[in-house]
Design a protein around this motif. Sequence first.
Motif, PDB file in Angstrom:
ATOM      1  N   GLY A  76       0.866  -1.212  -0.139  1.00  0.00           N
ATOM      2  CA  GLY A  76       0.034  -0.041   0.190  1.00  0.00           C
ATOM      3  C   GLY A  76       0.920   1.435  -0.021  1.00  0.00           C
ATOM      4  N   GLU A  77       2.170   0.924   0.348  1.00  0.00           N
ATOM      5  CA  GLU A  77       2.944   2.279   0.516  1.00  0.00           C
ATOM      6  C   GLU A  77       3.889   2.436  -1.013  1.00  0.00           C
ATOM      7  N   VAL A  78       3.697   1.677  -1.889  1.00  0.00           N
ATOM      8  CA  VAL A  78       4.597   1.844  -3.117  1.00  0.00           C
ATOM      9  C   VAL A  78       3.944   3.004  -3.933  1.00  0.00           C
ATOM     10  N   ARG A  79       4.761   3.820  -4.516  1.00  0.00           N
ATOM     11  CA  ARG A  79       4.295   4.910  -5.100  1.00  0.00           C
ATOM     12  C   ARG A  79       4.689   4.815  -6.807  1.00  0.00           C
ATOM     13  N   PHE A  80       3.615   4.936  -7.611  1.00  0.00           N
ATOM     14  CA  PHE A  80       4.003   4.793  -8.789  1.00  0.00           C
ATOM     15  C   PHE A  80       4.244   6.069  -9.560  1.00  0.00           C
ATOM     16  N   LEU A  81       5.302   6.009 -10.265  1.00  0.00           N
ATOM     17  CA  LEU A  81       5.975   7.407 -10.890  1.00  0.00           C
ATOM     18  C   LEU A  81       5.259   7.673 -12.475  1.00  0.00           C
ATOM     19  N   GLY A  82       5.518   8.528 -13.011  1.00  0.00           N
ATOM     20  CA  GLY A  82       5.244   8.863 -14.455  1.00  0.00           C
ATOM     21  C   GLY A  82       5.645   7.891 -15.526  1.00  0.00           C
ATOM     22  N   ALA A  83       6.028   8.503 -16.684  1.00  0.00           N
ATOM     23  CA  ALA A  83       6.654   7.789 -17.717  1.00  0.00           C
ATOM     24  C   ALA A  83       8.140   7.383 -17.142  1.00  0.00           C
ATOM     25  N   CYS A  84       8.303   6.087 -17.984  1.00  0.00           N
ATOM     26  CA  CYS A  84       9.289   5.287 -17.691  1.00  0.00           C
ATOM     27  C   CYS A  84      10.510   6.092 -18.323  1.00  0.00           C
ATOM     28  N   PRO A  85      11.833   5.881 -18.266  1.00  0.00           N
ATOM     29  CA  PRO A  85      12.911   6.555 -18.871  1.00  0.00           C
ATOM     30  C   PRO A  85      12.993   5.977 -20.435  1.00  0.00           C
ATOM     31  N   LYS A  86      13.341   6.875 -21.208  1.00  0.00           N
ATOM     32  CA  LYS A  86      13.186   6.328 -22.778  1.00  0.00           C
ATOM     33  C   LYS A  86      14.338   5.324 -23.001  1.00  0.00           C
ATOM     34  N   LEU A  87      15.158   5.088 -21.967  1.00  0.00           N
ATOM     35  CA  LEU A  87      16.084   3.884 -22.135  1.00  0.00           C
ATOM     36  C   LEU A  87      15.571   2.638 -22.946  1.00  0.00           C
ATOM     37  N   LEU A  88      14.441   2.046 -22.383  1.00  0.00           N
ATOM     38  CA  LEU A  88      13.803   0.867 -23.040  1.00  0.00           C
ATOM     39  C   LEU A  88      12.673   1.088 -23.614  1.00  0.00           C
ATOM     40  N   ARG A  89      12.096   2.437 -23.971  1.00  0.00           N
ATOM     41  CA  ARG A  89      10.940   2.664 -24.762  1.00  0.00           C
ATOM     42  C   ARG A  89      11.047   2.411 -25.960  1.00  0.00           C
ATOM     43  N   HIS A  90      10.713   0.900 -26.404  1.00  0.00           N
ATOM     44  CA  HIS A  90      11.046   0.480 -27.752  1.00  0.00           C
ATOM     45  C   HIS A  90       9.559  -0.260 -28.197  1.00  0.00           C
ATOM     46  N   LYS A  91       9.404  -0.593 -29.344  1.00  0.00           N
ATOM     47  CA  LYS A  91       8.249  -1.092 -29.851  1.00  0.00           C
ATOM     48  C   LYS A  91       7.788  -2.732 -29.074  1.00  0.00           C
ATOM     49  N   THR A  92       8.949  -3.307 -28.986  1.00  0.00           N
ATOM     50  CA  THR A  92       9.216  -4.702 -28.544  1.00  0.00           C
ATOM     51  C   THR A  92       9.966  -4.292 -27.322  1.00  0.00           C
ATOM     52  N   ASP A  93       9.384  -4.358 -26.129  1.00  0.00           N
ATOM     53  CA  ASP A  93      10.496  -4.200 -24.872  1.00  0.00           C
ATOM     54  C   ASP A  93      11.004  -5.573 -24.593  1.00  0.00           C
ATOM     55  N   ILE A  94      11.930  -5.321 -23.699  1.00  0.00           N
ATOM     56  CA  ILE A  94      13.065  -6.469 -23.527  1.00  0.00           C
ATOM     57  C   ILE A  94      13.129  -6.909 -22.143  1.00  0.00           C
ATOM     58  N   GLY A  95      14.067  -7.734 -21.800  1.00  0.00           N
ATOM     59  CA  GLY A  95      14.417  -8.227 -20.620  1.00  0.00           C
ATOM     60  C   GLY A  95      14.300  -9.918 -20.693  1.00  0.00           C
ATOM     61  N   ALA A  96      14.148 -10.363 -19.393  1.00  0.00           N
ATOM     62  CA  ALA A  96      14.381 -11.877 -19.444  1.00  0.00           C
ATOM     63  C   ALA A  96      14.031 -12.191 -18.006  1.00  0.00           C
TER      64      ALA A  96
END
Length: 159
Positions: A110-130
């Motif tokens: 209940g104390e987690v605070r959501f932020l605005g837009a993510c850094p542009k670092l990973l803003r791609h059509k197909t996002d990534i990770g694993a």
Amino acid sequence: GLFRTTDEAAALARLRALNPAAACFFTQGAQSAAIYADGQCWQAMPPKIEVVDTVGAGDTSLAGLLSSLMRQPQAGWGEHLRVALAAGAGACLAAGASPPSASVLQRLCGEVRFLGACPKLLRHKTDIGAIIKGLALRRDSLGALVFTEAERIFRVDRL
């Protein structure tokens, strides 16, 4: 290690090549964390706590994320991020890599605070990770990028 760099963009680009369709869980300790998945991004701040010990916080965040994915697969990525951040913060409330109790986890969610837009670092059509394939990227206490895979930790110092 898997990758050795302090360049986030380079490390994430290399990770992207491993599995372009997988989700990416990126943590920065007490600063923030993000999940990039399904062409979207969720970014949040962990709860403000009085830190006793940070040992195991990153691993507990990853465990919280995986637990949320397994227990509530229908929940959205934002909810999974909330649980991951609450779990990591909860691990810092006691000495010696202690995971939080269910009641502490619920309170911290209940104390987690959501932020605005993510850094542009990973803003791609197909996002990534694993994370889905067992990999996660985070920063350690010294600021180096670290890839965690199941039982192995890869410290990222340079490419």
